[in-house]
Design a protein around this motif. Structure first.
Motif, PDB file in Angstrom:
ATOM      1  N   HIS A 142     -15.887  -4.021  -0.122  1.00 12.71           N
ATOM      2  CA  HIS A 142     -16.677  -3.006   0.580  1.00 12.71           C
ATOM      3  C   HIS A 142     -17.698  -3.660   1.507  1.00 12.71           C
ATOM      4  O   HIS A 142     -17.891  -3.222   2.658  1.00 12.71           O
ATOM      5  CB  HIS A 142     -17.394  -2.119  -0.426  1.00 12.71           C
ATOM      6  N   ALA A 143     -18.360  -4.712   0.970  1.00 12.22           N
ATOM      7  CA  ALA A 143     -19.369  -5.393   1.793  1.00 12.22           C
ATOM      8  C   ALA A 143     -18.734  -6.027   3.022  1.00 12.22           C
ATOM      9  O   ALA A 143     -19.278  -5.939   4.140  1.00 12.22           O
ATOM     10  CB  ALA A 143     -20.075  -6.459   0.957  1.00 12.22           C
ATOM     11  N   GLU A 144     -17.594  -6.645   2.832  1.00 12.60           N
ATOM     12  CA  GLU A 144     -16.893  -7.276   3.953  1.00 12.60           C
ATOM     13  C   GLU A 144     -16.476  -6.232   4.986  1.00 12.60           C
ATOM     14  O   GLU A 144     -16.580  -6.451   6.193  1.00 12.60           O
ATOM     15  CB  GLU A 144     -15.669  -8.028   3.434  1.00 12.60           C
ATOM     16  N   TYR A 145     -16.007  -5.082   4.485  1.00 16.46           N
ATOM     17  CA  TYR A 145     -15.554  -4.054   5.412  1.00 16.46           C
ATOM     18  C   TYR A 145     -16.729  -3.419   6.151  1.00 16.46           C
ATOM     19  O   TYR A 145     -16.611  -3.037   7.322  1.00 16.46           O
ATOM     20  CB  TYR A 145     -14.763  -2.989   4.667  1.00 16.46           C
ATOM     21  N   SER A 187      -8.003  -6.774   1.857  1.00 15.35           N
ATOM     22  CA  SER A 187      -8.330  -8.076   1.278  1.00 15.35           C
ATOM     23  C   SER A 187      -7.049  -8.764   0.829  1.00 15.35           C
ATOM     24  O   SER A 187      -6.151  -8.124   0.246  1.00 15.35           O
ATOM     25  CB  SER A 187      -9.279  -7.903   0.083  1.00 15.35           C
ATOM     26  N   LEU A 188      -6.939 -10.067   1.076  1.00 12.44           N
ATOM     27  CA  LEU A 188      -5.768 -10.818   0.645  1.00 12.44           C
ATOM     28  C   LEU A 188      -5.659 -10.826  -0.877  1.00 12.44           C
ATOM     29  O   LEU A 188      -4.548 -10.772  -1.431  1.00 12.44           O
ATOM     30  CB  LEU A 188      -5.844 -12.252   1.176  1.00 12.44           C
ATOM     31  N   ASP A 189      -6.791 -10.888  -1.573  1.00  8.04           N
ATOM     32  CA  ASP A 189      -6.776 -10.884  -3.033  1.00  8.04           C
ATOM     33  C   ASP A 189      -6.232  -9.567  -3.575  1.00  8.04           C
ATOM     34  O   ASP A 189      -5.439  -9.539  -4.522  1.00  8.04           O
ATOM     35  CB  ASP A 189      -8.187 -11.133  -3.580  1.00  8.04           C
ATOM     36  N   VAL A 190      -6.669  -8.470  -2.967  1.00  7.13           N
ATOM     37  CA  VAL A 190      -6.176  -7.160  -3.396  1.00  7.13           C
ATOM     38  C   VAL A 190      -4.693  -7.018  -3.059  1.00  7.13           C
ATOM     39  O   VAL A 190      -3.901  -6.479  -3.852  1.00  7.13           O
ATOM     40  CB  VAL A 190      -6.993  -6.024  -2.749  1.00  7.13           C
TER      41      VAL A 190
END
Length: 302
Positions: A177-180, A277-280
């Protein structure tokens, strides 16, 4: 209890009449498909066998094979005199053409087709056949339960792994969320500069609000996966209840699992489409693999 559709069971009983063997084997099928291999002498027992099987088994392509060996007690052996005379006449006619034709042996005369008793549905043969079938069904169901528990154990491990992945995704959400939000702020800045290259003072408050609302709505649609995670957790819990036999539904467990995995796959796909996200994304790939493994295992469940 979870039951596999792949199993084998057999039983054999002996009596004064002889020995009867019943073998049952089944493989996967969407519905119950019964196939009987029964000697003509016991053909009238098929309806009774069908009733026994349909009362205990719901799904699977099942083959029921019945065989019997009649006791040959010398004290009860006899040959129809009329048959003997017919054979003698036939032998004489054959020897008129082929003089060295041998006469049939006693064992052959006794076992001549017309000499064989043909048990009907009301004889002891019928009772013995059904009793043997009951024993075979017991062994067959035990084998189904044993294999079903193995399948359930594997599926529980997959469900546990999926729960762990969902937990990991939830821990990643604040960072995502913070990144977005950072990306959104940059996007808004670029949008505002494109809309008003000479400065924000030339952009009306109404237009500014509309552009911010548009980008914020897009953000909400793309980033909010709480609903998908909640439903996915609910589906995993339902799976565990089904595997533990803690549901009251009389519907086939296998069919319910088919529907459940369709819903799981829908939520995982939606989660993947919203991922930024790549992790997601990697977590979603792993979830899809587990759903597919669950679906493959469920193909064996009744």
């Amino acid at each position: 209890m979870i039951q596999s559709m792949t199993a084998f069971g057999s039983a054999q009983t002996e009596s004064e009449l002889g020995t009867i063997t019943v073998e049952l084997k089944s493989v996967n099928s969407r519905y119950l498909d019964l196939n009987f291999r029964i000697p003509d002498e016991l053909r009238q027992t098929e309806n009774g066998l069908r009733e026994l099987l349909t009362g205990k088994i719901n799904r699977g392509k099942l083959e029921a094979r019945v065989s019997f060996i009649k006791n040959q007690d010398a004290a009860t052996l006899s040959v129809d005199p009329a048959l003997l005379q017919a054979i003698a006449t036939l032998l004489a006619d054959v020897r008129a053409v082929i003089p060295d034709t041998e006469a049939p042996k006693l064992s052959e005369l006794v076992s001549w087709p017309s000499q064989k008793a043909k048990p009907d549905a009301n004889t002891e043969w019928h009772k013995q056949c059904l009793e043997t079938a009951r024993l075979a069904i017991e062994e067959f169901i035990t084998a189904r339960n044993r294999e079903g528990e193995r399948l359930a154990s594997a599926m529980r491990s997959y469900a546990t792994a999926m729960t762990g992945i969902v937990d990991t995704v939830e821990t990643l959400l604040p960072e995502v969320h913070a990144e977005y939000r950072t990306k959104l702020a940059t996007k808004l800045q670029e949008t505002l500069e494109a809309a008003c290259p000479n400065g924000l003072q030339h952009l009306s408050g109404e237009e500014l609000s509309a552009r911010i609302a548009s980008e914020s709505a897009l953000f909400s649609l793309r980033i909010d996966v709480e609903e998908e995670i909640t439903r996915l957790r609910s589906h995993i819990k339902e799976l565990q209840l089904l595997l533990d036999g803690k549901t009251n539904s009389k519907q086939s467990t296998g069919k319910r699992l088919d529907f459940l995995f369709q819903e799981m796959n829908r939520e995982v796909n939606t989660l993947g489409s919203k991922s930024s996200s790549l992790d997601v994304t990697q977590a979603v790939i792993n979830l899809k693999l587990y759903v597919e493994q669950l679906r493959e295992q469920s193909q064996n469940i009744e």
